[in-house]
Structures are given as C-alpha cells and as structure tokens.
Write an enzyme that holds these catalytic residues in place. Structure first.
Site, PDB file in Angstrom:
ATOM      1  CG  ASP A 120     -20.324  14.871  34.335  1.00 14.62           C
ATOM      2  OD1 ASP A 120     -19.946  15.999  34.677  1.00 14.62           O
ATOM      3  OD2 ASP A 120     -20.029  13.836  34.947  1.00 14.62           O
ATOM      4  CE  LYS A 142     -14.588  17.657  35.474  1.00 14.19           C
ATOM      5  NZ  LYS A 142     -14.243  16.759  36.583  1.00 14.19           N
ATOM      6  CG  MET A 253     -12.616   8.050  30.625  1.00 13.99           C
ATOM      7  SD  MET A 253     -12.608   8.792  32.283  1.00 13.99           S
ATOM      8  CE  MET A 253     -12.023   7.397  33.261  1.00 13.99           C
TER       9      MET A 253
END
Length: 337
Positions: A120, A142, A253
């Site tokens: 990641d 991502k 996030m």
C-alpha cells in the site's frame, strides 16, 4: 524461516526429496547464498561436498545415511522439516503508521518468506525489496479519490499468485482490520480455498495521536474512544450520538471532509471550544501537529496547508499534547491556534 545470519555468497547444498526443497532453495537464494539442490543420496558427490559451506537436509534427507556420511566432518549441517502444507498462502501484514521500526517481528519474518508482496501507499516501511529479497513487489497503493488498482484487482492478483503456489504478503498501512479492507481480502482468500493469516499492526488511530503526545484515553479525562472513517461527511444522527457519547473521536482519512465533519459535530451538540488536533505524517521526519478547537481547526488546517495522510483527534485528551510539548528536550508544537 527468517535467516538472520549474513550468508551472502555462501555455497549452500540443499538436499531432499523432489518437490520438498523448493521453499528452502528460495529462502537461501534470497539471503544471497549460492544454492545447488540435489534430490537423492547418490547425488551428493565429493565435488559437491568440497564446494559446499553449508548443507541443508530437508525431510527424509535427514535419514539418508550415505549423504550424512559423505558430509560429516566436512560441511556444517542444518536439518529442516518439509513444509506441512502447500506453499501457496496469503499473509496480511499490518505495517504500522509510517515507520519501519513499528513493523512487528512476525511481519518481518513474513516479508522474508514472501514470494510476492502487494504493498500500500501507506505501508512506508522503507526498502520493501530489501525486507523481502527476491520477491516480486507490486505497488497497489491508493491515493485519495484515485485507486489506480481497484480492490477487486488487488484481490484477484493476491489469490492468483497464491493458487500458483506462492506466498503472498499483503502489506497494509496501520492495521489490516482498521479501515484497511482486511476483512474483504480475507474473504477473497477463504472463498478461493487459500490459507490466510492476519498479522496485526499498530493502528494510526492510536499510534499517530500518541506520537504527538495525545493519549486517546486518559484517566479522569476520557474512558471512551470512537474511531470513524472520514471518507464521507458525518450524518447528523451519527454526529448526535458522538456528541452525546463524549470521550475522544478519532477521524481517519478525513482531511477532505474536515469542514463538514466539524460542522456536523457542532450542529449536533459538541461545543465549538472542544480541543481538536490534526497530526500529519505521523512517525516520519515531516510529522507536524496543528492544535486548536473544533471551531478553529478547519481554518487552521486551511491556512497551514495541512493534508493527508493525517489523523484528526477531537476531545479533551488533546490538551495532553501541551504536557508532551513541555517534556525535556522537546520542540514546541509547530502550530497552536
């Protein structure tokens, strides 16, 4: 098995029945050894004995008398059992929130044994190729709002490689089960009949505030902590529940939705003067803390250009960051507003 001794360049002779030596061969090659494998006692010739610096006897080879006799006194011997199951498997590894030192020992061992690593963007453990020598490293990271490799494709690659007999490590930032889609990846492995293991990691929800001196719980201040995803604005009924519950709210996030999240909490009963903070890039040399209140934090973030990756903390525990800033040898918090 993690090889912790420097064996770069060492001539290693791997001995064992056909099909049972592959894992040992890969492991020693990754550690930098020169490897030759043989599958019968008769193949252990005087030339190989003279060449080898180490002999690895796998499974039934431990009882091959002629081979042991030929090696005895000339070569250091190591015995290994054969793998108990098919090599193909998936290991989900939590890399922690941004420092290689926070990766667990079990995580390091899994990387050392990996054939494939799917990593990641948030799994910032440094040189993955050095931690998983010889493994295929695939970046499936991502960015906010941009998933170059869709989740379904990540799961397809993971399962495909495992079904081909390889050990696949899915290296994930933080902990795999804290907004890491670890449950989905376990389900994909289970659905395909692939053995799967999950190794936990330090979650950014706890570790990053701690790096800024903010304990998410503190006696006499907060005995409740709620971790929420900030991918979407906070609905009023959830904001009301959080305001009534009290304690600490940690938002992961959530930088793109900080304004609507803060507004919803204020609108639904949380005092605008509630201490609040953003901790950017935790456990990296660029870590920065912005400390204010629920009412002032969005403006502070905009003025200072704070951005992901960051953790938002809301609650009275944020005041403990002032204690942290007063510790011996500490730098002041970069911004207090």
């Amino acid at each position: 098995m993690l090889i912790e001794t420097d064996i770069a360049g060492l001539p290693v002779l791997v001995i064992g029945p056909i099909g049972l030596t592959d894992a040992a061969e890969r492991r020693y090659r990754r550690a930098g050894a020169q490897v030759i494998s043989v599958q019968s006692p008769d193949a252990v010739t005087p030339v190989l004995v003279e060449w080898a610096g180490l002999a690895v006897l796998v499974d039934a080879a431990r009882d091959w008398g002629p081979a042991r006799a030929a090696l005895a006194g000339s070569v250091m011997l190591v015995e290994e059992e054969a793998p108990h199951a098919a090599r193909g498997r998936v290991v989900l590894v939590g890399a922690g929130p941004g420092s290689a030192g926070l990766l667990t020992l079990d995580g390091l061992r899994a990387l050392a044994d990996a054939d494939v690593v799917l990593t990641d963007r948030l799994a910032e453990v440094g040189d993955v190729a050095a931690l998983a020598p010889g493994a295929e490293v695939i970046d499936v990271g991502k960015l906010p709002g941009h998933h170059a490799v869709p989740q379904t494709e990540i799961e397809r690659i993971m399962v495909e490689r495992a079904l081909a007999g390889l050990t696949v490590v899915r290296l994930k930032g933080g902990d795999p089960y804290v907004f890491g889609r670890g449950g989905e990846e376990v389900a994909a492995a289970v659905g395909a009949g692939v053995p799967v293991t999950v190794l936990p990691g330090v979650s950014s929800a706890v570790g990053v505030p701690g790096a800024a001196g903010i304990p998410v719980t503190h006696r006499g201040v907060s005995h409740v902590v709620t971790v929420i995803s900030g991918h979407v604005p906070l609905e009023d009924h959830r904001a009301t529940a959080l305001a009534q519950l009290g304690g600490t709210v940690v938002v992961l996030m959530g930088m793109n939705n900080l304004v609507p999240i803060a507004a919803a909490l204020e609108r639904c009963g949380l005092d605008a003067d509630t201490p609040a903070a953003v901790v950017e890039r935790g456990f990296t040399p660029d870590q920065r803390s912005l400390v204010g209140t629920l009412g002032t934090l969005p403006g502070l973030v905009e003025r200072r250009g704070a951005a992901s990756p960051a953790v938002i903390v809301i609650g009275e525990v944020v005041r403990q960051s002032e204690v942290w800033a007063r510790r011996a040898g500490a730098r002041e918090l970069e911004v207090v507003g």
